[in-house]
Write an enzyme that holds these catalytic residues in place. Sequence first.
Site, PDB file in Angstrom:
ATOM      1  N   LYS A  35      24.223 -50.946  31.188  1.00  0.00           N
ATOM      2  CA  LYS A  35      25.604 -51.147  31.650  1.00  0.00           C
ATOM      3  C   LYS A  35      26.584 -50.465  30.701  1.00  0.00           C
ATOM      4  O   LYS A  35      27.558 -49.842  31.121  1.00  0.00           O
ATOM      5  CB  LYS A  35      25.939 -52.643  31.726  1.00  0.00           C
ATOM      6  CG  LYS A  35      25.331 -53.329  32.932  1.00  0.00           C
ATOM      7  CD  LYS A  35      25.936 -54.697  33.142  1.00  0.00           C
ATOM      8  CE  LYS A  35      25.224 -55.372  34.303  1.00  0.00           C
ATOM      9  NZ  LYS A  35      25.800 -56.635  34.690  1.00  0.00           N
ATOM     10  N   THR A  86      28.278 -67.583  34.110  1.00  0.00           N
ATOM     11  CA  THR A  86      28.081 -69.033  33.898  1.00  0.00           C
ATOM     12  C   THR A  86      27.215 -69.538  35.061  1.00  0.00           C
ATOM     13  O   THR A  86      27.702 -70.200  35.974  1.00  0.00           O
ATOM     14  CB  THR A  86      29.438 -69.785  33.872  1.00  0.00           C
ATOM     15  OG1 THR A  86      30.217 -69.398  35.011  1.00  0.00           O
ATOM     16  CG2 THR A  86      30.222 -69.485  32.621  1.00  0.00           C
ATOM     17  N   GLU A 158      34.787 -60.283  45.414  1.00  0.00           N
ATOM     18  CA  GLU A 158      34.026 -59.038  45.444  1.00  0.00           C
ATOM     19  C   GLU A 158      34.338 -58.328  46.753  1.00  0.00           C
ATOM     20  O   GLU A 158      34.494 -58.958  47.793  1.00  0.00           O
ATOM     21  CB  GLU A 158      32.527 -59.335  45.332  1.00  0.00           C
ATOM     22  CG  GLU A 158      32.169 -59.828  43.939  1.00  0.00           C
ATOM     23  CD  GLU A 158      30.726 -60.303  43.806  1.00  0.00           C
ATOM     24  OE1 GLU A 158      29.886 -59.915  44.631  1.00  0.00           O
ATOM     25  OE2 GLU A 158      30.458 -61.082  42.873  1.00  0.00           O
ATOM     26  N   ASN A 210      37.409 -73.201  44.839  1.00  0.00           N
ATOM     27  CA  ASN A 210      36.117 -72.817  45.390  1.00  0.00           C
ATOM     28  C   ASN A 210      35.525 -73.912  46.270  1.00  0.00           C
ATOM     29  O   ASN A 210      34.883 -73.645  47.282  1.00  0.00           O
ATOM     30  CB  ASN A 210      35.150 -72.422  44.268  1.00  0.00           C
ATOM     31  CG  ASN A 210      35.289 -70.938  43.939  1.00  0.00           C
ATOM     32  OD1 ASN A 210      36.072 -70.241  44.594  1.00  0.00           O
ATOM     33  ND2 ASN A 210      34.571 -70.465  42.950  1.00  0.00           N
ATOM     34  N   HIS A 213      37.246 -73.655  49.561  1.00  0.00           N
ATOM     35  CA  HIS A 213      36.709 -72.554  50.366  1.00  0.00           C
ATOM     36  C   HIS A 213      35.377 -72.963  50.980  1.00  0.00           C
ATOM     37  O   HIS A 213      35.131 -72.727  52.166  1.00  0.00           O
ATOM     38  CB  HIS A 213      36.500 -71.304  49.505  1.00  0.00           C
ATOM     39  CG  HIS A 213      37.752 -70.810  48.850  1.00  0.00           C
ATOM     40  ND1 HIS A 213      37.750 -70.038  47.720  1.00  0.00           N
ATOM     41  CD2 HIS A 213      39.052 -71.002  49.161  1.00  0.00           C
ATOM     42  CE1 HIS A 213      38.998 -69.767  47.365  1.00  0.00           C
ATOM     43  NE2 HIS A 213      39.804 -70.351  48.227  1.00  0.00           N
ATOM     44  N   TYR A 253      48.805 -82.852  54.771  1.00  0.00           N
ATOM     45  CA  TYR A 253      47.528 -83.569  54.558  1.00  0.00           C
ATOM     46  C   TYR A 253      46.817 -83.130  53.275  1.00  0.00           C
ATOM     47  O   TYR A 253      45.630 -83.389  53.107  1.00  0.00           O
ATOM     48  CB  TYR A 253      46.549 -83.380  55.733  1.00  0.00           C
ATOM     49  CG  TYR A 253      47.045 -83.900  57.046  1.00  0.00           C
ATOM     50  CD1 TYR A 253      47.238 -85.262  57.247  1.00  0.00           C
ATOM     51  CD2 TYR A 253      47.302 -83.033  58.101  1.00  0.00           C
ATOM     52  CE1 TYR A 253      47.692 -85.745  58.466  1.00  0.00           C
ATOM     53  CE2 TYR A 253      47.758 -83.512  59.319  1.00  0.00           C
ATOM     54  CZ  TYR A 253      47.952 -84.870  59.488  1.00  0.00           C
ATOM     55  OH  TYR A 253      48.402 -85.345  60.681  1.00  0.00           O
ATOM     56  N   CYS A 264      45.013 -92.751  65.086  1.00  0.00           N
ATOM     57  CA  CYS A 264      44.227 -91.607  65.579  1.00  0.00           C
ATOM     58  C   CYS A 264      43.100 -91.170  64.651  1.00  0.00           C
ATOM     59  O   CYS A 264      41.956 -91.069  65.079  1.00  0.00           O
ATOM     60  CB  CYS A 264      45.147 -90.418  65.828  1.00  0.00           C
ATOM     61  SG  CYS A 264      46.312 -90.755  67.145  1.00  0.00           S
ATOM     62  N   LYS A 320      52.056 -95.218  57.621  1.00  0.00           N
ATOM     63  CA  LYS A 320      52.926 -94.255  56.933  1.00  0.00           C
ATOM     64  C   LYS A 320      54.372 -94.693  57.140  1.00  0.00           C
ATOM     65  O   LYS A 320      54.640 -95.639  57.897  1.00  0.00           O
ATOM     66  CB  LYS A 320      52.693 -92.823  57.425  1.00  0.00           C
ATOM     67  CG  LYS A 320      53.021 -92.591  58.884  1.00  0.00           C
ATOM     68  CD  LYS A 320      52.801 -91.113  59.227  1.00  0.00           C
ATOM     69  CE  LYS A 320      53.144 -90.857  60.679  1.00  0.00           C
ATOM     70  NZ  LYS A 320      52.913 -89.489  61.101  1.00  0.00           N
ATOM     71  N   ARG A 327      48.024-100.102  63.103  1.00  0.00           N
ATOM     72  CA  ARG A 327      46.619 -99.826  63.433  1.00  0.00           C
ATOM     73  C   ARG A 327      46.014 -98.878  62.398  1.00  0.00           C
ATOM     74  O   ARG A 327      46.582 -97.853  62.081  1.00  0.00           O
ATOM     75  CB  ARG A 327      46.515 -99.210  64.831  1.00  0.00           C
ATOM     76  CG  ARG A 327      46.855-100.201  65.925  1.00  0.00           C
ATOM     77  CD  ARG A 327      46.896 -99.522  67.264  1.00  0.00           C
ATOM     78  NE  ARG A 327      47.972 -98.538  67.315  1.00  0.00           N
ATOM     79  CZ  ARG A 327      48.107 -97.638  68.292  1.00  0.00           C
ATOM     80  NH1 ARG A 327      47.220 -97.587  69.277  1.00  0.00           N
ATOM     81  NH2 ARG A 327      49.098 -96.792  68.292  1.00  0.00           N
TER      82      ARG A 327
HETATM   83  N1  LIG Z   1      31.805 -62.521  40.870  1.00  0.00           N
HETATM   84  C1  LIG Z   1      32.942 -63.008  41.309  1.00  0.00           C
HETATM   85  O1  LIG Z   1      33.431 -62.673  42.402  1.00  0.00           O
HETATM   86  C2  LIG Z   1      33.699 -63.998  40.482  1.00  0.00           C
HETATM   87  C3  LIG Z   1      34.990 -64.351  40.860  1.00  0.00           C
HETATM   88  C4  LIG Z   1      35.692 -65.265  40.078  1.00  0.00           C
HETATM   89  C5  LIG Z   1      35.104 -65.816  38.956  1.00  0.00           C
HETATM   90  N2  LIG Z   1      33.825 -65.463  38.632  1.00  0.00           N
HETATM   91  C6  LIG Z   1      33.255 -66.048  37.398  1.00  0.00           C
HETATM   92  O2  LIG Z   1      33.347 -65.057  36.376  1.00  0.00           O
HETATM   93  C7  LIG Z   1      32.213 -65.128  35.509  1.00  0.00           C
HETATM   94  C8  LIG Z   1      31.483 -63.794  35.507  1.00  0.00           C
HETATM   95  O3  LIG Z   1      31.002 -63.539  36.796  1.00  0.00           O
HETATM   96  P1  LIG Z   1      30.335 -62.160  37.201  1.00  0.00           P
HETATM   97  O4  LIG Z   1      30.018 -62.238  38.642  1.00  0.00           O
HETATM   98  O5  LIG Z   1      31.144 -61.024  36.698  1.00  0.00           O
HETATM   99  O6  LIG Z   1      28.961 -62.248  36.334  1.00  0.00           O
HETATM  100  P2  LIG Z   1      27.859 -61.141  36.164  1.00  0.00           P
HETATM  101  O7  LIG Z   1      26.570 -61.852  36.032  1.00  0.00           O
HETATM  102  O8  LIG Z   1      27.997 -60.058  37.178  1.00  0.00           O
HETATM  103  O9  LIG Z   1      28.227 -60.473  34.773  1.00  0.00           O
HETATM  104  C9  LIG Z   1      28.156 -61.156  33.583  1.00  0.00           C
HETATM  105  C10 LIG Z   1      27.872 -60.130  32.480  1.00  0.00           C
HETATM  106  O10 LIG Z   1      27.935 -60.801  31.235  1.00  0.00           O
HETATM  107  C11 LIG Z   1      27.021 -60.153  30.384  1.00  0.00           C
HETATM  108  N3  LIG Z   1      26.776 -60.972  29.197  1.00  0.00           N
HETATM  109  C12 LIG Z   1      26.084 -62.146  29.075  1.00  0.00           C
HETATM  110  N4  LIG Z   1      26.106 -62.566  27.796  1.00  0.00           N
HETATM  111  C13 LIG Z   1      26.813 -61.662  27.090  1.00  0.00           C
HETATM  112  C14 LIG Z   1      27.183 -61.541  25.750  1.00  0.00           C
HETATM  113  N5  LIG Z   1      26.805 -62.425  24.814  1.00  0.00           N
HETATM  114  N6  LIG Z   1      27.916 -60.469  25.371  1.00  0.00           N
HETATM  115  C15 LIG Z   1      28.305 -59.562  26.274  1.00  0.00           C
HETATM  116  N7  LIG Z   1      27.990 -59.619  27.590  1.00  0.00           N
HETATM  117  C16 LIG Z   1      27.240 -60.654  27.985  1.00  0.00           C
HETATM  118  C17 LIG Z   1      25.809 -59.936  31.270  1.00  0.00           C
HETATM  119  O11 LIG Z   1      24.935 -58.968  30.761  1.00  0.00           O
HETATM  120  C18 LIG Z   1      26.486 -59.490  32.563  1.00  0.00           C
HETATM  121  O12 LIG Z   1      26.617 -58.094  32.640  1.00  0.00           O
HETATM  122  C19 LIG Z   1      31.364 -66.283  36.021  1.00  0.00           C
HETATM  123  O13 LIG Z   1      31.733 -67.455  35.332  1.00  0.00           O
HETATM  124  C20 LIG Z   1      31.770 -66.398  37.484  1.00  0.00           C
HETATM  125  O14 LIG Z   1      31.578 -67.697  37.998  1.00  0.00           O
HETATM  126  C21 LIG Z   1      33.125 -64.568  39.350  1.00  0.00           C
END
Ligand SMILES: NC(=O)c1ccc[n+]([C@@H]2O[C@H](COP(=O)([O-])OP(=O)(O)OC[C@H]3O[C@@H](n4cnc5c(N)ncnc54)[C@H](O)[C@@H]3O)[C@@H](O)[C@H]2O)c1
Length: 433
Positions: A35, A86, A158, A210, A213, A253, A264, A320, A327
């Site tokens: 990467k 995470t 994404e 989330n 959603h 709501y 209702c 309300k 009721r």
């Molecule tokens: N993917 C989404 O659409 C999205 C949207 C909002 C929030 N998030 C949150 O954002 C966070 C990242 O998501 P993502 O989809 O980009 O994850 P991902 O798995 O695509 O990327 C995470 C990257 O972190 C790197 N990494 C791990 N440990 C590391 C370290 N010690 N030093 C440097 N790099 C390290 C990994 O190699 C990986 O490339 C997560 O908590 C996710 O829940 C993701």
Amino acid sequence: MNISVFGLGYVGAVTAACLAQKGHLIIGVDLHAAKVAAFNQGISPIVEPDLDALLKSGSESGQITATQDAAEAVAQSDASIICVGTPSLPSGKLNLDFVHKVTAQIVEAIKESKKTHILLYRSTMLPGSTRAIVTDMLADLVASGQVRVYYCPEFLREGTAVRDFHEPSLVVIGTHDGTAPVDAAVCEIMGGQPSILAWEGAEMIKYSCNYFHALKVGFANEIGRLCKHLGEDGTRVMDVLCADTRLNISRYYMKPGNPFGGSCLPKDVSALKSFARQENLSLPLLENTAATNAAHQDLFVSLIEGKAKRRIGFLGLAFKANTDDLRGSPMVAAAETLIGRGHELSIYDPHINLSRLIGANEQQIQARMPHLAQLLKQDARDVIQSSEVIVVSQKCVPFETLKELARPDQVVIDVQGWRELSTLSWQYEGICW
Ligand SMILES: NC(=O)c1ccc[n+]([C@@H]2O[C@H](COP(=O)([O-])OP(=O)(O)OC[C@H]3O[C@@H](n4cnc5c(N)ncnc54)[C@H](O)[C@@H]3O)[C@@H](O)[C@H]2O)c1
């Protein structure tokens, strides 16, 4: 600014490219050599519209570089943005190992560099995580002012991530107490109009979004399954549902407080649930809607009983404000439970006139609260003065009257969201706040 972005996945790669586009100098950091190499050649490590071109130009202009060396990156940066994964453990529990490891590396590098540094966590973490990380790993650096920590959840999607970065649907900045001034640099990085909360609130917003959603998808699919079973077009039904932007796709709501009630919602939720069962349809979300309301009602009654006082006053009884409809009223159900458990109840509701109750409304009261006449007071003052715990479900008494009568020995339980009640001399507790 010089900014390190830790984790070059979906969030980090987009963040790095877009911040470079805004003029910052970016050092991407990732554990994966491939990467990092791709980044250094201006090649996107992920598939995301518009990202390739941004990374290419950022790399060519020298605004984006990447490394596997955390210390080198931190030494050259004013801020670090943490976007590492995470993931879930097999048990479903959140795994913060990557966040902890990356924090440890950054802490070491900051101590070495002796410079001040902004740490901005963007990885999704459960409420309490940032505070625990700060307490366990950053306490001395934060106390000395060398490091300032923010939790800013990421909401990009994404597929439209670059656009979402520049036009964020929501900008949330978490600080240690939600009131401390935010570094101008953080506001610049985040863009938009930020909502500023304590770390826990900011963390909770991400999960609330989330979950909402996910709930919406689950709801639409359950309605769709039910429609198909009935020979109806689920898409058409949901399209029409969404056309109502006053009650359906709106804030309506969406306010924590009273359990739902009335003539209702409880009836219709129960009818659809029993229909689904009869038709052997599995609709867990729809089926459990009544259960979640019942749990909220139980919590509501426990909150009142937990005050260990005998004399309880209700301000509002109908389901309300501005109706006399009893009721399905959560307040009637709570009154019934409290009376059954030996509490003394007095009630004020300006719209309930027993002599005018007729039909189902009257039958409900006759069956459930035959002594309501003795409990109902014509004057709110009688209720307020005689009660140790006052439950406010409607704004049916002028604030000035409450201000005049509130006493420090009284507890007020607010299910309405009438926050000004907390400024009076009684002890205040909200049902969800
Ligand atoms: N993917 C989404 O659409 C999205 C949207 C909002 C929030 N998030 C949150 O954002 C966070 C990242 O998501 P993502 O989809 O980009 O994850 P991902 O798995 O695509 O990327 C995470 C990257 O972190 C790197 N990494 C791990 N440990 C590391 C370290 N010690 N030093 C440097 N790099 C390290 C990994 O190699 C990986 O490339 C997560 O908590 C996710 O829940 C993701």
